[in-house]
Design an enzyme around this catalytic site. Structure first.
Site, short mmCIF file in Angstrom:
data_model
loop_
_atom_site.label_atom_id
_atom_site.label_comp_id
_atom_site.label_asym_id
_atom_site.label_seq_id
_atom_site.Cartn_x
_atom_site.Cartn_y
_atom_site.Cartn_z
N CYS A 67 53.45 -6.95 108.36
CA CYS A 67 52.63 -7.01 109.58
C CYS A 67 52.91 -5.79 110.46
CB CYS A 67 52.94 -8.28 110.37
SG CYS A 67 52.04 -8.40 111.94
N CYS A 83 55.55 -8.30 118.31
CA CYS A 83 55.01 -9.64 118.49
C CYS A 83 56.15 -10.66 118.45
CB CYS A 83 53.98 -9.93 117.40
SG CYS A 83 53.36 -11.63 117.40
N CYS A 120 56.70 -13.80 114.25
CA CYS A 120 57.39 -13.90 112.95
C CYS A 120 58.71 -13.15 112.97
CB CYS A 120 56.50 -13.36 111.83
SG CYS A 120 54.92 -14.17 111.71
N CYS A 130 45.93 -11.28 112.42
CA CYS A 130 47.21 -11.97 112.23
C CYS A 130 47.31 -12.42 110.78
CB CYS A 130 47.31 -13.17 113.17
SG CYS A 130 48.84 -14.12 112.94
N TYR A 140 54.53 -41.56 117.67
CA TYR A 140 54.03 -40.19 117.85
C TYR A 140 53.03 -39.87 116.73
CZ TYR A 140 58.47 -40.40 120.38
OH TYR A 140 59.51 -40.80 121.18
N GLU A 181 50.61 -43.01 120.29
CA GLU A 181 50.46 -41.58 120.58
C GLU A 181 50.12 -41.39 122.05
OE1 GLU A 181 49.86 -37.69 120.98
OE2 GLU A 181 50.76 -38.58 119.18
N ASP A 190 57.70 -39.22 114.29
CA ASP A 190 57.56 -37.77 114.25
C ASP A 190 57.52 -37.26 115.70
OD1 ASP A 190 57.11 -35.13 113.67
OD2 ASP A 190 55.19 -35.43 112.66
N CYS A 210 61.10 -31.75 113.91
CA CYS A 210 60.87 -30.31 113.92
C CYS A 210 61.99 -29.58 114.64
CB CYS A 210 59.52 -29.98 114.56
SG CYS A 210 59.38 -30.55 116.28
#
Length: 455
Positions: free
Chosen positions: A74, A80, A83, A163, A316, A337, A385, A412
């Site tokens: 990239c 940026c 990443c 991108c 969730y 949710e 989640d 996550c």
């Protein structure tokens, strides 16, 4: 040796990565974080910040590259903020993420004995994102910038022509939208004065269906100004099946509106996943990596171990993707949710797929789950989640009150996962092996699935 100061030049070897993806080196025990450093690198760096216990540095020269260092494809890499790991070979990225999970479990949760299974790598490492959000702002010369935030800065936006994390279709839509904004001379929102129109450009795509959405977020509902964009996009990009206008009049810099207007096509895009079709509206949550989401959901179904007679609560639940997949193997599923738009999508998705054994409830888990318990609802299996912050303490207490036989936790954030697993273990649950899965190649982010059995 004196403690290093800001501006000093040092030579050091990177021996680890921090959780955010920065390289970690040491000089006589003094820790230096180096953005872009790869374990195995020997670098000459300049300190841009020096504190009593650590410093931050930028690379002046790579004296000896790590075997895992690669050229980032990239052109925006390093500038940026997206990443951070694009200059690291993908197998090394996976090893770092697996180590990150194990370290969090041991350091935060004291769970060093919990086995971590080999990480599930991504099938695609580029063009995998089905959603991107671009900020619209003014450049110093008065021109319009449509891009992503610069690394470690929230006050500067880098104009992104293309991108690599999104498809050719979304890059074409980005290009056409930018050209329209510049040609039309539309005003751009100013955070300080509150004046101006344009704030964000959000792009969405059904990877399996080819349908794409363009969602323009504005400060006020000037439909007449933005409506010509819909005509341009649908004429030049046939995949653009939805063009939306969302209005966010608040100071908060978020790409979610308080009202929305359909400019062209439908108010959603469709995605196919696990044999089901999902409708995804502008403000709904859906897993960003469709191909990896299918593998993640397959793990959830496996860990749920449903026999067909269970009641399941999906915490969730988003647009209902996991809920509807669970419904095919359960007696009844309740999805909870916070976002009403996602709940509405979930109900539509259930109807579109002929799923009759699901009920979706809007509200915070910490309030809705206790209400279900007061109504006498019991569940053998819970799937959760949560967002990066993990469970709210009241939600976790409600889950322990519900006492399901099995919990499948999708996380996550390994840090909050470790914290919550400690509480669940204290509440009478055994933690089965932890399975990391890479949903976001070239970033430090990692998804984890684990199963807990009630003792």
């Amino acid at each position: 040796m004196r403690r290093p100061k800001q501006g000093d030049l040092l030579v050091l070897t990177i021996d680890d990565l921090a959780f955010g993806g920065d390289g970690v080196g040491r000089v006589d025990g003094y820790v230096v974080f180096v953005r872009g450093g790869i374990p195995g690198d020997r670098l000459r760096v300049r300190l841009i910040q020096a504190r009593p216990r650590f410093a931050r540095a930028v690379i002046e020269d790579v004296e000896e590259p790590s075997p895992d260092r690669v050229d980032a494809p990239c052109p925006y890499f390093g500038r940026c903020g997206g990443c951070r790991l694009q200059n690291m070979a993908y197998p090394a990225q996976l090893a770092f993420k697996a180590k990150q999970v194990a370290d969090c479990l041991a350091r935060i949760g004291g769970l060093s004995q919990v086995p971590v299974l080999p990480i599930v790598g991504a099938l695609e490492t580029f063009a995998y994102r089905n959603k991107m959000e671009f900020t619209i702002t003014r450049a110093g010369d008065g021109g319009v910038v449509v891009g992503l935030h610069e690394a470690d800065r929230y006050d500067a936006v880098l104009d992104i022509e293309r991108c690599l994390l999104q498809s050719d279709t979304l890059n074409l839509l980005l290009s056409e939208a930018r050209a329209f904004i510049r040609d039309a001379g539309l005003t751009v929102y100013d955070q300080e004065t509150g004046e101006g129109l344009l704030r964000f450009l959000m792009l969405r795509e059904g990877r399996k269906t080819g349908e794409a959405m363009v969602n323009v977020v504005t400060a006020h509902p000037d439909i007449a100004a933005v409506a010509p964009l819909a005509g341009r996009l649908t004429a030049r990009v046939p995949q653009a099946t939805s063009v939306m206008l969302n209005v966010n009049p608040k100071k908060a810099s978020v790409a979610v509106g308080v009202e929305e207007h359909l400019l062209a096509g439908r108010d959603h895009v469709r995605e196919s996943l696990g044999g089901l079709t999902f409708q995804i509206s502008a403000n709904s949550f859906f897993q960003t990596n469709t191909l990896q989401a299918e593998r993640l959901f397959a793990l959830v179904l496996e860990y749920a171990g449903l026999k067909g007679g269970e009641t399941v609560v999906d915490l969730y639940s988003g647009t209902g993707a996991i809920s509807l997949l669970l419904a095919g193997r359960a007696r009844w599923v309740y999805g909870i949710e916070l976002a009403q738009a996602a709940v509405d999508d979930a109900a539509r998705n259930a109807k579109a797929n002929g799923v009759l054994n699901c009920a979706f409830l809007a509200g915070e888990v910490r309030f809705v789950l206790p209400e279900l318990i007061r109504r006498g609802i019991r569940a053998e299996v819970v799937v959760a989640d949560p967002p990066r912050a993990g469970f709210h303490p009241k939600a976790l207490r409600a889950l322990l009150t519900l006492r399901p036989e099995r919990i499948v936790y999708v996380s996550c954030n390994p840090s909050t996962l470790a914290r919550d697993l400690v509480e669940l273990a204290r509440g009478g649950y055994r933690i089965d092996p932890v399975q990391p899965i890479d949903m976001f190649p070239h970033t430090p982010h990692i998804e984890v699935v684990t199963r807990l059995e009630r003792l």
